[in-house]
Design a protein around this motif. Sequence first.
Motif, PDB file in Angstrom:
ATOM      1  N   ILE A  58       0.866  -1.181   0.000  1.00 44.23           N
ATOM      2  CA  ILE A  58       0.000   0.000   0.000  1.00 44.23           C
ATOM      3  C   ILE A  58       0.905   1.234   0.000  1.00 44.23           C
ATOM      4  O   ILE A  58       1.737   1.398   0.890  1.00 44.23           O
ATOM      5  N   ILE A  59       0.746   2.092  -1.011  1.00 46.13           N
ATOM      6  CA  ILE A  59       1.586   3.284  -1.152  1.00 46.13           C
ATOM      7  C   ILE A  59       0.697   4.515  -1.020  1.00 46.13           C
ATOM      8  O   ILE A  59      -0.285   4.666  -1.758  1.00 46.13           O
ATOM      9  N   GLY A  60       1.038   5.376  -0.072  1.00 43.86           N
ATOM     10  CA  GLY A  60       0.251   6.576   0.167  1.00 43.86           C
ATOM     11  C   GLY A  60       0.854   7.796  -0.511  1.00 43.86           C
ATOM     12  O   GLY A  60       2.073   7.992  -0.510  1.00 43.86           O
ATOM     13  N   ILE A  68       0.723   5.714 -13.210  1.00 44.70           N
ATOM     14  CA  ILE A  68       1.276   4.763 -12.237  1.00 44.70           C
ATOM     15  C   ILE A  68       1.638   3.474 -12.963  1.00 44.70           C
ATOM     16  O   ILE A  68       0.820   2.916 -13.704  1.00 44.70           O
ATOM     17  N   HIS A  69       2.858   3.003 -12.764  1.00 45.21           N
ATOM     18  CA  HIS A  69       3.320   1.739 -13.338  1.00 45.21           C
ATOM     19  C   HIS A  69       3.741   0.814 -12.192  1.00 45.21           C
ATOM     20  O   HIS A  69       4.453   1.234 -11.285  1.00 45.21           O
ATOM     21  N   SER A  70       3.307  -0.441 -12.262  1.00 43.47           N
ATOM     22  CA  SER A  70       3.662  -1.393 -11.204  1.00 43.47           C
ATOM     23  C   SER A  70       4.280  -2.671 -11.766  1.00 43.47           C
ATOM     24  O   SER A  70       4.206  -3.734 -11.144  1.00 43.47           O
ATOM     25  N   VAL A  76      -4.175  -0.894  -8.185  1.00 40.29           N
ATOM     26  CA  VAL A  76      -5.471  -0.227  -8.193  1.00 40.29           C
ATOM     27  C   VAL A  76      -5.399   0.930  -7.209  1.00 40.29           C
ATOM     28  O   VAL A  76      -4.851   0.794  -6.105  1.00 40.29           O
ATOM     29  N   SER A  77      -5.920   2.084  -7.605  1.00 37.45           N
ATOM     30  CA  SER A  77      -5.913   3.253  -6.727  1.00 37.45           C
ATOM     31  C   SER A  77      -7.244   3.378  -5.999  1.00 37.45           C
ATOM     32  O   SER A  77      -8.302   3.036  -6.529  1.00 37.45           O
ATOM     33  N   TYR A  78      -7.170   3.854  -4.769  1.00 39.94           N
ATOM     34  CA  TYR A  78      -8.371   4.143  -3.984  1.00 39.94           C
ATOM     35  C   TYR A  78      -8.027   5.309  -3.068  1.00 39.94           C
ATOM     36  O   TYR A  78      -7.003   5.310  -2.387  1.00 39.94           O
ATOM     37  N   GLY A  79      -8.857   6.349  -3.084  1.00 42.33           N
ATOM     38  CA  GLY A  79      -8.547   7.545  -2.316  1.00 42.33           C
ATOM     39  C   GLY A  79      -7.240   8.141  -2.793  1.00 42.33           C
ATOM     40  O   GLY A  79      -7.026   8.351  -3.992  1.00 42.33           O
ATOM     41  N   LEU A 346     -11.825 -18.227  -6.926  1.00 44.90           N
ATOM     42  CA  LEU A 346     -12.379 -17.063  -6.255  1.00 44.90           C
ATOM     43  C   LEU A 346     -12.242 -15.855  -7.167  1.00 44.90           C
ATOM     44  O   LEU A 346     -11.448 -15.853  -8.113  1.00 44.90           O
ATOM     45  N   ASP A 347     -13.034 -14.822  -6.893  1.00 46.27           N
ATOM     46  CA  ASP A 347     -12.975 -13.558  -7.625  1.00 46.27           C
ATOM     47  C   ASP A 347     -12.602 -12.447  -6.658  1.00 46.27           C
ATOM     48  O   ASP A 347     -12.994 -12.463  -5.486  1.00 46.27           O
ATOM     49  N   GLY A 348     -11.843 -11.461  -7.163  1.00 45.99           N
ATOM     50  CA  GLY A 348     -11.459 -10.320  -6.347  1.00 45.99           C
ATOM     51  C   GLY A 348     -11.687  -9.019  -7.082  1.00 45.99           C
ATOM     52  O   GLY A 348     -11.646  -8.968  -8.321  1.00 45.99           O
ATOM     53  N   SER A 349     -11.936  -7.947  -6.335  1.00 44.37           N
ATOM     54  CA  SER A 349     -12.118  -6.635  -6.947  1.00 44.37           C
ATOM     55  C   SER A 349     -11.755  -5.550  -5.944  1.00 44.37           C
ATOM     56  O   SER A 349     -11.800  -5.758  -4.727  1.00 44.37           O
ATOM     57  N   LEU A 350     -11.391  -4.385  -6.480  1.00 42.08           N
ATOM     58  CA  LEU A 350     -11.088  -3.215  -5.666  1.00 42.08           C
ATOM     59  C   LEU A 350     -11.503  -1.981  -6.443  1.00 42.08           C
ATOM     60  O   LEU A 350     -11.063  -1.782  -7.584  1.00 42.08           O
ATOM     61  N   ALA A 351     -12.365  -1.186  -5.832  1.00 40.90           N
ATOM     62  CA  ALA A 351     -12.855   0.047  -6.461  1.00 40.90           C
ATOM     63  C   ALA A 351     -13.432  -0.229  -7.846  1.00 40.90           C
ATOM     64  O   ALA A 351     -13.229   0.540  -8.789  1.00 40.90           O
ATOM     65  N   GLY A 352     -14.137  -1.353  -7.988  1.00 46.48           N
ATOM     66  CA  GLY A 352     -14.762  -1.689  -9.256  1.00 46.48           C
ATOM     67  C   GLY A 352     -13.846  -2.333 -10.269  1.00 46.48           C
ATOM     68  O   GLY A 352     -14.284  -2.689 -11.366  1.00 46.48           O
ATOM     69  N   THR A 353     -12.571  -2.496  -9.939  1.00 46.04           N
ATOM     70  CA  THR A 353     -11.610  -3.110 -10.850  1.00 46.04           C
ATOM     71  C   THR A 353     -11.363  -4.554 -10.435  1.00 46.04           C
ATOM     72  O   THR A 353     -11.062  -4.830  -9.267  1.00 46.04           O
TER      73      THR A 353
END
Length: 410
Positions: A58-60, A68-70, A76-79, A346-353
């Motif tokens: 987690i990078i603030g 952003i490149h990973s 995935v960005s949130y806030g 299983l399925d995963g998601s974050l902020a709709g992604t």
Amino acid sequence: NASLTNTGTISSINGQAILVDGANAELSLSDAGQIRGSISFTDPESASFAVTADRTTIIGFETLPGTIHSGSLQSVSYGSSVLVVDPDDFATNTDAPTFNALTREVSGTIEAQLEAGRLAPSGYTATNGTHESPAASGRRFWGTPFGGALSRSGNDGFDYTFGGAMAGADQVFSDGLRGGLTGGFSIGHTDSNNDVQSASSYSLFAGGYLTRNWGPTFADFSLVGGYLNSSEDVTVASTSAASGEDVISLDYNYLFASPTARIGHAFAAGNGVLTPSLRLRYSGLVQTGDARDGSTGLTVSDRALQVLELRGQAGYDFDPVAGMNGTWHLGFKAGVDGIFTLDDSLDGSLAGTALDLATSSDEAIVRGFAKANAVWQASNGMQVISSIEGGYDSADTLSASMRLGFTANF
């Protein structure tokens, strides 16, 4: 442009660990897990940020950069934060063996009670062809605490301990036919060898069972189902935490079912009875609702697991040993389990992604085991039943379990 390679920790007392000035700024980090504080750009819209990570991080930021490149990992960005996801940190390689070990112990407890119901003072009913003794006939109730442990070595290793208790009641319906109901609970805990994953679980379950004897031949059937909760923690790197690590917590709710069928035949052999048998057991669970981390919003859904186990074993029970006010029945078993994972998804998601979270259960495992068992049968029909089992499988998993229970007529 800046490329930052740090061998130590970069921290800030005011919360801002790195400040990059100017338009079109570019920042590359080799290990964001060593940052303590936020990253700031004076012109974030034109800024570009790249990170190479070997774990979920987690990078603030003060304000998210425009690009952003990973690398090979999904981000995935949130806030004002970015979550870089390493799927291996969410690998579910512990779920199949731990769930299967639990349902194996549950079905094994029922099996032990059915075997005890076939005992008579002169030996196994299945061997001598006689009916059950009066003390073992009619209605009875029973209770059994149980416990066990699994330990797998290697980089994907883990340690799992569990325990619980079962109780049941059954009766004879006709000559050679006995059936009953059972219920119980379990608790367990898992720790991964890489110190990334841990889980605490509990379950509540109930079901029924049936056995039929045809002289020395028998068939056992059981069906158990229930509810399983697993609270899982994944330790991740975080620039926002003073310790450099944070925890993503996911609370899973499952429904599960496990039917079992076993057939066997008893042969008189020397000073005892030899009983080879085959057992087929299915264990399946499905997730109900979503598991969601409150801080990041990471959501896991549609978890499904199906395991099939085929057991071939041979048991040898010595002739009963008469004692004061009762009889000892001693024996041992040995055999092989073939364990097949049919589905693990299983399925995963974050902020709709959507997130590509890994599942890495072994598709096929061979397990060898040995067991010792003892039953004390009092003259009034009451029984004390105990057993201990140890095993080792082709995935380098060492396992052990034990139980101690009783049976009484009513």
